[in-house]
Design an enzyme around this catalytic site. Sequence first.
Site: not given
Length: 501
Positions: A15, A188
């Site tokens: 991420d 997301e």
Amino acid sequence: MTEYYNPLISGFHPDPSVVRVGDDYYIATSTFEYVPGIPIFHSRDFETWTRIGHVATTAEQLGVSDVQTAGGAWAPTIRHRDGVFHVIITVAMGRGMLHFTATDPAGPWSAGDVILNAAGTASVDGIDPDLAWDDEGTAYVTYSALVLTGEDVGQHRGIEQVRVDLDTHRALEEPRSLWSGTGLKFPEAPHLYEHGGYWYLVIAEGGTERGHGMSVARSDSPAGPFVGGPGNPVVSARSTSRPIQNTGHGDLVEGPDGWLAVLLGVRPTSMTQAFSALGRETFVTPVRWVDGWLEIDPVELNPRRGTAVFSDDFDEPEFGLDWIGVRRRPDETGSLTERPGSLVLHADGSTLDDSRPVFVGLRQEHLRAAVTATFDVSAGVGGLGVRYDERFHYEIEAGRGRIVARASVGGIRQEWTRPFSGASVTLHLDVRPDETPGIGGTSDTVVLGATIDGERIDLAEVDGRFLSSETTESFVGRVIGVYAVDGTVAVDRVAYEGSED
């Protein structure tokens, strides 16, 4: 275009978010239940990256002391404005959506303020928050609206946004729906950018597994409405045989010689690319702006060659930045001052099966690795292990008259033992890539051994596929470390050698 290394940052570093400040680049990544949390990496050339600090140096800053596995520090965004660095993140099942600030990205960072909803009663309910400002200085928090609390927990409302007062850390409005992609699952990782007269919203969708990808929409305003681009998804490895899969969850930055996306991916092995031993890593790929839209190149494998060497004789009074602990700091489970030149671990009744083991570890960052640790076990039992989570771990331990190699796989356990009456022992944990031809291959093999009276003896060779992201679903990666389960043990040295060859 410069050919950058890929992985850009190897091992358990998912991420990624990136920011440029002058000629300096900074990357932050997720850490889930590990502490210290949210590492900050620095580079000036986008090739050599150095870990310079962590945003959260205690479990309390994040609220991960008792967080469940796969919870914790999810998907930071790092930004810079008016001399201040900002990190915004959701600590899932922890403190909620948090905002940290610092004038020096190496730290110290603020304690972390909760981003409250418009009523001021709870954290904004969502994950993967982005932080952006318009020309008037209004702060926008854009996030993936996965409900983490209450009776609707688990529901997903797509990509939402709120304007926020960063002085009071309170939303100035009720959440607004923006744009939730092309219809693939789990929109997301939103990020907002102003470029060429438009505002661009880049998101991930398709899930963080093999269907992962990135899509883009644009608007005249950061608040929308957004219109999807003509070429979505703009990057994905789905249904390909590319060596880097699951590519998505990216952030954009203007690099040294052109725009770039940093994003996560995995390196699966076996004939069917089934198992990713190192979990989700940070990669980079070139970006172009064409006719008002975004084009992103497929992610190409370009690993760093040669052997990386790390060793620690524990001569310093504080832990280096590479060491991490599970739900607590390394110095909460190990002392570097009690016996100078050694790491002393005091067992507290926990084992690697527990959520808070007496364990101090390093990320496995190479497909081939050899780790050794020298122990004094005259007063206890301890060992060297590789951990994905409390249900999936392999270890070799010594003390109380024996050496034990152990594999714990989702509640199934196997042990290999031999007598040992000594006080000092060197334990080995080697990771060797699988070279099985054709069907039936795996990710790698983990070899567990010990050197006794000058002779190395291997007690077990264990299939590594059970410590892969596809098997455990823990979102993290392998962490190799030393631990204690009984009495007191002292570790005199830990050495790690890794390579991609």
